[in-house]
Write an enzyme that holds these catalytic residues in place. Sequence first.
Site, PDB file in Angstrom:
ATOM      1  N   TYR A 102       0.642  -1.058  -0.095  1.00 33.93           N
ATOM      2  CA  TYR A 102       0.064   0.010  -0.149  1.00 33.93           C
ATOM      3  C   TYR A 102       0.855   1.302  -0.065  1.00 33.93           C
ATOM      4  O   TYR A 102       1.958   1.312   0.485  1.00 33.93           O
ATOM      5  CB  TYR A 102      -0.895   0.093   1.163  1.00 33.93           C
ATOM      6  CG  TYR A 102      -2.195  -1.031   1.203  1.00 33.93           C
ATOM      7  CD1 TYR A 102      -2.351  -1.739  -0.023  1.00 33.93           C
ATOM      8  CD2 TYR A 102      -2.853  -0.991   2.210  1.00 33.93           C
ATOM      9  CE1 TYR A 102      -3.372  -2.392   0.078  1.00 33.93           C
ATOM     10  CE2 TYR A 102      -4.161  -2.285   2.071  1.00 33.93           C
ATOM     11  CZ  TYR A 102      -4.165  -2.691   1.143  1.00 33.93           C
ATOM     12  OH  TYR A 102      -5.302  -3.834   1.000  1.00 33.93           O
ATOM     13  N   LEU A 289     -18.833  -2.197  -0.325  1.00 36.60           N
ATOM     14  CA  LEU A 289     -19.531  -1.127  -1.021  1.00 36.60           C
ATOM     15  C   LEU A 289     -19.094  -1.356  -2.600  1.00 36.60           C
ATOM     16  O   LEU A 289     -19.253  -0.407  -3.223  1.00 36.60           O
ATOM     17  CB  LEU A 289     -19.150   0.131  -0.364  1.00 36.60           C
ATOM     18  CG  LEU A 289     -19.709   0.425   0.725  1.00 36.60           C
ATOM     19  CD1 LEU A 289     -19.007   1.858   1.230  1.00 36.60           C
ATOM     20  CD2 LEU A 289     -21.179   0.494   0.569  1.00 36.60           C
ATOM     21  N   GLY A 290     -18.484  -2.531  -3.015  1.00 33.59           N
ATOM     22  CA  GLY A 290     -18.224  -2.689  -4.449  1.00 33.59           C
ATOM     23  C   GLY A 290     -17.263  -1.871  -4.886  1.00 33.59           C
ATOM     24  O   GLY A 290     -17.526  -1.205  -6.146  1.00 33.59           O
TER      25      GLY A 290
END
Length: 406
Positions: A102, A289-290
């Site tokens: 990340y 939340l896709g």
Amino acid sequence: MASCPTAFFCNHAATAAPWSSSRTGTRRSFCRRSSVKATINAKLDQKTSLQYKKLGDSDLVISEITLGTMTFGEQNTEKEAHEILSYAFENGINALDTAEAYPIPMKKETQGSTDRFISSWLKSQPRDKVILATKIAGYSEMASYLRDNATVLRVDAANIKESVEKSLKRLGTDYIDLIQIHWPDRYAPLFGAYSYDFSKWRPSVPFVEQLKAFQKLIDEGKVRYIGVSNETSYGVMEFVHAAKVEGLPKIVSIQNSYSLLVRTRFEIDLVEVCHPKNYNIGLLAYSPLGGGSLTGKYIDINSEAAKKGRLNLFPGYMERYNKSIAREATIKYIETAKKHGLTPVQLALGFARDRPFVTSSIVGATSVNQLKEDIDAFLLTERPLPPEVVADIEDIFKRYKDPTIL
């Protein structure tokens, strides 16, 4: 996903619609909330607190929301990251999830920023009150920069040791509560690829070798528990079997994508493998939340909210949510939410929250306002969702099974 899971770097995780949701950067609002008549009202006067569950066979008691941090260092400054982290832990979240790779999208120039932002915040926190989860990268021909001397990343003893040692240093801690293999060492169809390509099989690091490397780190007190991510039933079963036969540490968790738009892969067989009565492996559901699509902000692709969203900021990123019938399904879910007096976020997060096999949902946010809405969706949305809401969800699911692959 191709033979190298690094397509994930720009293809990992939204629509203003009948309902305009602007969920971007530092601002998020529902333009027509006041006009919606709630048939199933979010019970504002009955606010409780987040619930907690044991993560698999571990002693970790984790909040039903885990804070996702992959925007820290790319979309969020260090100050913003600290504000989000503090709000999360002040409001009942006790776990955060990061990764050596990340922030996302993965870039050599920004790699490690997420961990460093967490580290500077962690210095002022009681370490034993924070469940710190991170991830070691899987096989990759594109992210060799994560190691000092490598042309290809593997999940072998040397890579595991180097990854953990560097993560500990960046995070400024002497132990990691949960270390996860971000994606497998072997070839597997991942990140939107749903069929197995026989021609992409390759020799991989034996499961026993991977577990032995983690065992050593556990013995040294640097790691408490291990888990997997973006894994298949085959991988989970092999890890469990190797641990049992060789007396090695068992995986306690699996971090896979799970939402209204991505259900089938987990529900068909992984849910049986992970069942508490079988192998008791806790699901950490990412992208509930896709990737932001289920907020509704990408329905109008020309809206300001859509323009500022990750799917547009980073071309190719999680394009399966845009270049598929997922958009049609998203509209149906938004209409269902409105029908029942819910916001799209309440419907999507309420659904994930109520699934018996979900231990914790990993929720990311680029602002405190976003995070507040997500936490409120867990707390204020009727628990569980009423039968009529669930029935409407299932009706849509029958028509749009995992629409991101079509």
